[in-house]
Design an enzyme around this catalytic site. Structure first.
Site, mmCIF file in Angstrom:
data_model
loop_
_atom_site.group_PDB
_atom_site.id
_atom_site.type_symbol
_atom_site.label_atom_id
_atom_site.label_comp_id
_atom_site.label_asym_id
_atom_site.label_seq_id
_atom_site.Cartn_x
_atom_site.Cartn_y
_atom_site.Cartn_z
ATOM 1 N N ARG A 23 0.935 -1.193 0.023
ATOM 2 C CA ARG A 23 -0.043 0.083 0.113
ATOM 3 C C ARG A 23 0.884 1.298 -0.011
ATOM 4 O O ARG A 23 1.811 1.345 1.029
ATOM 5 C CB ARG A 23 -0.968 0.007 1.289
ATOM 6 C CG ARG A 23 -1.855 1.324 1.152
ATOM 7 C CD ARG A 23 -3.022 0.886 2.286
ATOM 8 N NE ARG A 23 -4.224 0.206 1.843
ATOM 9 C CZ ARG A 23 -4.828 -0.433 2.671
ATOM 10 N NH1 ARG A 23 -5.113 -0.003 3.887
ATOM 11 N NH2 ARG A 23 -5.935 -1.217 2.230
ATOM 12 N N GLU A 39 -2.870 -8.518 -5.366
ATOM 13 C CA GLU A 39 -4.085 -8.871 -5.451
ATOM 14 C C GLU A 39 -4.067 -10.420 -5.905
ATOM 15 O O GLU A 39 -4.901 -11.346 -5.383
ATOM 16 C CB GLU A 39 -5.113 -8.063 -6.638
ATOM 17 C CG GLU A 39 -5.265 -6.702 -6.107
ATOM 18 C CD GLU A 39 -6.209 -6.734 -4.657
ATOM 19 O OE1 GLU A 39 -6.925 -7.773 -4.503
ATOM 20 O OE2 GLU A 39 -6.154 -5.632 -4.009
ATOM 21 N N LEU A 82 2.422 -20.837 -1.413
ATOM 22 C CA LEU A 82 1.205 -20.118 -1.554
ATOM 23 C C LEU A 82 0.101 -20.752 -1.890
ATOM 24 O O LEU A 82 -1.090 -20.221 -1.782
ATOM 25 C CB LEU A 82 1.551 -18.844 -2.532
ATOM 26 C CG LEU A 82 2.083 -17.607 -1.671
ATOM 27 C CD1 LEU A 82 2.270 -16.418 -2.767
ATOM 28 C CD2 LEU A 82 1.102 -17.081 -0.643
ATOM 29 N N GLY A 83 0.091 -21.876 -2.500
ATOM 30 C CA GLY A 83 -0.878 -22.771 -2.940
ATOM 31 C C GLY A 83 -1.799 -21.985 -4.368
ATOM 32 O O GLY A 83 -1.213 -21.329 -4.833
ATOM 33 N N TYR A 122 -13.087 -9.058 -10.646
ATOM 34 C CA TYR A 122 -12.458 -8.384 -9.330
ATOM 35 C C TYR A 122 -11.042 -7.822 -9.346
ATOM 36 O O TYR A 122 -10.680 -6.605 -9.043
ATOM 37 C CB TYR A 122 -12.182 -9.570 -8.126
ATOM 38 C CG TYR A 122 -11.739 -8.863 -6.844
ATOM 39 C CD1 TYR A 122 -11.926 -7.754 -6.217
ATOM 40 C CD2 TYR A 122 -10.440 -9.040 -6.687
ATOM 41 C CE1 TYR A 122 -11.626 -7.309 -5.133
ATOM 42 C CE2 TYR A 122 -9.464 -8.695 -5.838
ATOM 43 C CZ TYR A 122 -10.089 -7.713 -4.841
ATOM 44 O OH TYR A 122 -9.534 -6.989 -3.835
ATOM 45 N N ASP A 140 -14.493 -8.360 -3.277
ATOM 46 C CA ASP A 140 -13.930 -9.411 -2.808
ATOM 47 C C ASP A 140 -14.820 -10.189 -1.869
ATOM 48 O O ASP A 140 -16.125 -9.638 -1.467
ATOM 49 C CB ASP A 140 -12.714 -9.391 -2.319
ATOM 50 C CG ASP A 140 -12.582 -8.394 -1.302
ATOM 51 O OD1 ASP A 140 -13.643 -7.900 -0.762
ATOM 52 O OD2 ASP A 140 -11.213 -8.306 -0.669
ATOM 53 N N CYS A 208 -26.724 1.365 8.118
ATOM 54 C CA CYS A 208 -26.661 -0.133 8.005
ATOM 55 C C CYS A 208 -28.204 -0.922 8.098
ATOM 56 O O CYS A 208 -28.252 -0.847 9.516
ATOM 57 C CB CYS A 208 -25.370 -0.888 8.746
ATOM 58 S SG CYS A 208 -25.376 -2.575 8.668
#
Ligand code: SF4
Length: 351
Positions: A23, A39, A82-83, A122, A140, A208
């Protein structure tokens, strides 16, 4: 959501934004390469796990061109652990496509982004919003939950997806779309959590609907999932006297494509008898069956592997198995070994 609500969320973000390795500091934008890389890594993987991988990748391949020029094997090895390895192959293919088709610059256009390998709706939206500050709605799992609650959408997932995505898109403000996208992600990760959402400190609590109805924690609802089948097999760890292990490469296509593995019997559902599976041993040797099982869960099935171990009496056994080679223990970390294979090797080394 009116602009007032977007402003509230952004004001909250300005004070509570998470510090993440990818970031940019407040007021700056993360370059597209870094948004994309993070991402892709974050799909199905937690922020905590991704951090180290991300730093290693960026250090080794600081630009998309550098990644495009890397041999696929190096990328797969760096990804090991990491798969969901199709992501690593797509990552590499995508880097090449960006280098070849776009001169090393990620496009801003949604269709051009989505034409790249491994970039779905996404990721395209996340890149457009975060890297280019364009009005794009990145939804997501975290954001899905926030929206389902804000709007009190009680339709179960996955049917609710369209409704959620439409609502989410309507809420994106024209200004600071990148910060807004990251604010929604942060809110979902730190405040509007799956269990016990922290509504008292939520900047969106006034609007909300789920909170008003007292059903926040029950949303989003989900249709019951079909149970995953369990496949079973026997993995063969053949070790040389110096501890080197016989590894082979999996076919490029399909599950764990292009990764390294120890040989094993086919992974099948249904009745499994270890003694029968010994017939699939890759080379003749005196196999010892280890106690216990290695368990691993893939997207579509659970896997239970029994592990057989043997010591090779001669180096030449590798020749009986085309495409296989010895790997000494000090080099094991550099190989593209998926987590399940690391567990198998670990099990074999327990005496
Ligand atoms: Fe989530 Fe509660 Fe905020 Fe609603 S008020 S968005 S349920 S944290």
């Amino acid at each position: 959501m009116t602009m007032t609500h977007a402003s509230r969320l952004l004001a909250w973000y300005d004070r509570h934004r998470r510090t993440l390795p990818w970031r940019a500091p407040s007021g700056e934008r993360t370059p597209p390469y870094l948004v994309w890389l993070s991402e892709i890594m974050l799909q199905q993987t937690t922020v905590a796990t991704v951090g180290d991988y991300y730093r290693r990748f960026v250090k080794r391949w600081p630009t998309v061109e550098a990644l495009a020029e890397a041999p696929l094997d190096d990328v797969l090895s760096a990804w090991a652990g990491l798969g969901y390895y199709a992501r690593a192959r797509n990552l590499h293919a995508c880097a090449r496509a960006v280098a070849d088709r776009h001169g090393g610059h990620f496009p801003e256009d949604e269709a051009a982004l989505r034409a790249l390998p491994g970039i779905g709706p996404y990721t395209a939206a996340a890149i457009r919003a975060i890297a280019f500050d364009l009005k794009a709605s990145a939804v997501d799992g975290n954001v899905e939950r926030v929206i389902a609650r804000l709007e009190a959408i009680e339709t179960p997932l996955p049917d609710a997806k369209i409704e959620i995505h439409l609502s989410a898109a309507e809420l994106v403000p024209a200004q600071r779309a990148g910060d807004y996208a990251q604010a929604m992600m942060d809110l979902g990760a730190t405040v509007c959590t799956p269990r016990k959402p922290l509504c008292v400190i939520c900047p969106l609590s006034r609007s909300c609907r789920a909170l008003k109805l007292g059903i926040a924690e029950t949303l989003p609802r989900r249709s019951p999932k079909a149970a995953k089948p369990t496949r079973r097999g026997l993995a063969f760890v053949l070790a040389r006297k110096d501890g080197a292990i016989l590894l082979r490469k999996r076919p490029t296509k399909g599950l764990l494509g292009g990764m390294d593995e120890v040989p094993s019997s086919p992974w099948r559902e249904g009745k499994f008898i270890v003694a029968d599976a010994l017939g699939d041993a890759p080379v003749p040797a005196r196999w010892t069956i280890m106690d216990g099982l290695v368990r691993h869960t893939f997207t579509h099935f659970h896997l239970e592997l029994s592990v057989a171990r043997a010591t090779a009496t001669t180096d030449r056994l590798a020749r009986l198995l085309p495409g296989s080679a010895w790997c000494t223990l000090d080099l094991l970390d550099e190989r593209a070994l998926p987590t399940v294979m690391r567990k198998v090797i670990e099990k074999a080394s327990l005496s």
